[in-house]
Design a protein around this motif. Structure first.
Motif: not given
Length: 381
Positions: A66-72
């Motif tokens: 249910s989580w998504k990485e949007v920036d790193s």
């Protein structure tokens, strides 16, 4: 011999929409694993005692669907001697959209389009909602979502569009759709022509409220109260309304109801009365009860005076009027009140009545004297 000064990499985590324990892996000139447990949407972890070199930090979201990485900023790090490098990973949690469908008066399948894609929901029991949950990723600052229902024939819904404003990560929203199965009303007309009428069903105009409808045609209507009526024809009697309607044609339709109301129109028999008058002022003894009166036509009838009338099965048309012989009496012409008379014939239409009278007057006797003289002439005395 001198060794290069060691450094560190601190990974900060910003979690939008909730908190979780995020596994992270350091790779490059050194390898390590750890996790970041966020609180109130933030957390961090530090990999220290690192020799100068190239590094990357990645997170493993396999167990966090249910989580998504949007920036790193934690990829391709070039760590200098003694440097304490700080990078950041941002994650968003899915928003949950609940689509709730309820039907009143029936069940069915309903199609939807919009921000959640194309899908359908099928109700199994009326007044029992079914739910479908959709997880959707939205931007950190939120998104607007729209869900639109395609309304099937025979159903009503005052709210076919659900608009969700500024849906943020991790938030939960409900779109509710309530559909009402529209009732139907069918008016059925029966025409009885057993007295010479020739009207057909199509000759009568039926109404639901002020709207004309055809007999046998089904009308789909909103839930509510209605009155069935008709325009009757001259010469016919209309019955009370029957079936699902009250006698006056009123009916209240509820969701999912399929109602039929009936009405019958019967042609009205005309009526004809034959009347006998006898005048016996010259010594006649004729009785009216001995004279047979006859009407000959579509439904002939006869009977003895002083009068005789048609019955309930009497039909329209032209009738010839006559009576039995009456010796010693003079016969008048027929005199009719009502209908259309021509000589001894009377023509009647539906619901028309007439009385036709014939008079018999006794003929006075006559006496003639004749004189005969014998042996000579003499004047008449």
């Amino acid at each position: 011999m001198s060794y290069p000064e060691r450094g560190s990499i601190t990974v900060t985590k910003l979690a939008y929409g909730g908190d979780a324990d995020f596994p992270v892996t350091l790779s490059g000139d050194a390898n390590d694993t750890d996790s970041i447990l966020t609180s109130s949407g933030s957390g961090s972890v530090t990999f220290d005692n690192l020799v100068p070199g190239s590094y990357s930090v990645a997170e493993d979201l396999a167990n966090l669907p249910s989580w998504k990485e949007v920036d790193s900023t934690c990829e391709n790090i070039s760590l200098e001697p003694g440097e304490d490098f700080v990078c950041e990973i941002k994650n968003v949690k899915e928003a949950t959209i609940r689509v709730k469908k309820t039907t009143v008066g029936g069940v069915g399948q309903f199609d939807f389009t919009g921000s959640l894609g194309n899908f359908n929901l099928t109700t199994l029991s009326e007044n029992v909602p079914i739910d479908s949950f959709f997880d959707v990723f939205v931007d950190i600052g939120g998104n607007n979502l729209t869900i639109t229902e395609t309304l099937p024939n025979g159903w009503a819904n005052d709210n076919l569009i659900c608009e969700l404003k500024d849906v943020l990560p991790g938030s939960t929203h409900t779109c509710e759709f309530v559909n009402t199965k529209l009732p139907t009303l069918t008016l059925v007309k029966t025409v009885v022509n057993d007295n010479g009428g020739d009207a057909e069903v199509s000759d009568f105009t039926l109404f639901i409220g002020a709207t004309p409808v055809l007999s046998g045609a089904t009308s789909t209507l909103p839930v509510g109260s209605y009155v069935a009526s008709e325009t009757n024809l001259e010469g016919y009697t209309e019955s009370d309304w029957g079936g699902a309607c009250a006698a006056d044609g009123s009916i209240t339709l509820v969701a999912g109801q399929n109602a039929t109301c009936t009405i019958t129109n019967d042609d009205n028999a005309p009526s004809l009365t034959l009347s006998k008058l006898v005048i016996s002022d010259n010594g006649g003894t004729l009785a009216t009860t001995t004279v047979e009166l006859t009407a000959t036509g579509p439904t002939s009838f006869s009977g003895f005076g002083p009068s005789v009338s048609s019955g309930s099965e009497f039909e329209t048309g032209t009738y010839a009027l006559s009576e039995s012989a009456t010796l010693g009496y003079a016969q008048s012409a027929w005199v009719c009140v009502g209908g259309t008379q021509e000589g001894n014939e009377i023509t009647l239409v539906l619901r028309e009545s007439a009385t036709c009278t014939i008079t018999n007057d006794d003929i006075p006797p006559s006496l003639t004297l004749i004189k005969h003289v014998q042996g000579g002439d003499a004047s008449a005395i």
